[in-house]
Design an enzyme around this catalytic site. Sequence first.
Site, PDB file in Angstrom:
ATOM      1  CG  ASP A  28      -1.790   1.175   1.344  1.00  0.00           C
ATOM      2  OD1 ASP A  28      -2.432   1.528   0.343  1.00  0.00           O
ATOM      3  OD2 ASP A  28      -1.839   1.790   2.435  1.00  0.00           O
ATOM      4  CG  ASP A  39      -1.808   8.130   1.086  1.00  0.00           C
ATOM      5  OD1 ASP A  39      -1.088   8.983   1.624  1.00  0.00           O
ATOM      6  OD2 ASP A  39      -2.410   8.315   0.017  1.00  0.00           O
ATOM      7  CE  LYS A  70      -5.094  -1.169  -1.376  1.00  0.00           C
ATOM      8  NZ  LYS A  70      -3.897  -0.569  -0.747  1.00  0.00           N
ATOM      9  CG  ASP A  94      -2.190   2.086   6.391  1.00  0.00           C
ATOM     10  OD1 ASP A  94      -2.247   1.797   5.175  1.00  0.00           O
ATOM     11  OD2 ASP A  94      -2.873   2.991   6.908  1.00  0.00           O
TER      12      ASP A  94
END
Length: 316
Positions: A30, A32, A223, A248
């Site tokens: 990922d 961000d 996702k 995250d």
Amino acid sequence: MYKQTCTNLLSLSPVEVNKWLDSFDSVITDCDGVLWVYGNVIPGSPETINYLKGMGKSIYFCTNNSTKTRKELLMKGIDLGFNITEEGIIATAHAAASYLKNRNFDKRVYIIGSPGIAQELDAVAIKHTGVGPDVMKAPLGEFMAKHLTVEPDIGAVVVGFDEHFSFPKMTKAASYLSDPKCLFIATNTDERFPMPGMVVPGSGSFVNAIRTCAEREPIVIGKPNPAICQSLIKQKKIIPSRTLMIGDRANTDILLGYNCGFQTLLVGTGIHSMNDVAQWRNSKNPEDKKLIPDMYIPKLGDLLPAIIDSITHGRY
């Protein structure tokens, strides 16, 4: 090896880290919350990713951010110090446009979203309504009678992040979606983006509003839908069991890993924490168990010293 144990990588010995490194060939990460936060790089992330690439690992950036094209994400990544290519970027605006292109879509798209979606549709010659504000020009009754117009050639509604989300946009989207042949596509369903002292609504907030009003379920492109990575798997660019998913946010990144059969690594620099993992472990809901990662590390940059130590001291 550590399936859904949420093992802290920093607790492993150099030999154990070395074995773990040898267990995957590809990394999907990922962006961000893992590599950067808005425009600011998370310290140590570029060095870690570039080192993994130097070890021969295939690297892919996978983001639910629909506001950027792949080219824009590429330039951002390069500017922040990452050694990446456009082919290594998986982004929902591009994926949504590809989905329609692969269906030989020949109508127009009503966009609730940002210029990134419009630009990716332009790149594959799909017509659309454009983006930007659509505000109430009159009280409700007058607006519905005199100002609301729906166009006859809309064949899909694509919903992503839209800072101009409004009552007119939701009304138009639901009206188009009253036709069962009209496609309802969501770039992603991320609920929100926490910031110090406030919460920014994510694309999922807009998607859920339209889902409720239209009484329809969307096709989710991003996702945790495994479709976002199916081309990599079908083309045998990655082997699921030998692929590491880093994220995250557990309900998108880690759940994508679970859905695809990837190994998973949660970092503590974004949405979810070890406190969340503890709640999922104690939950009686089997769906919560899918959110538990294999491994955990406070930040991605902490991985680089562990890798170097494992190479120096981890061989038998």
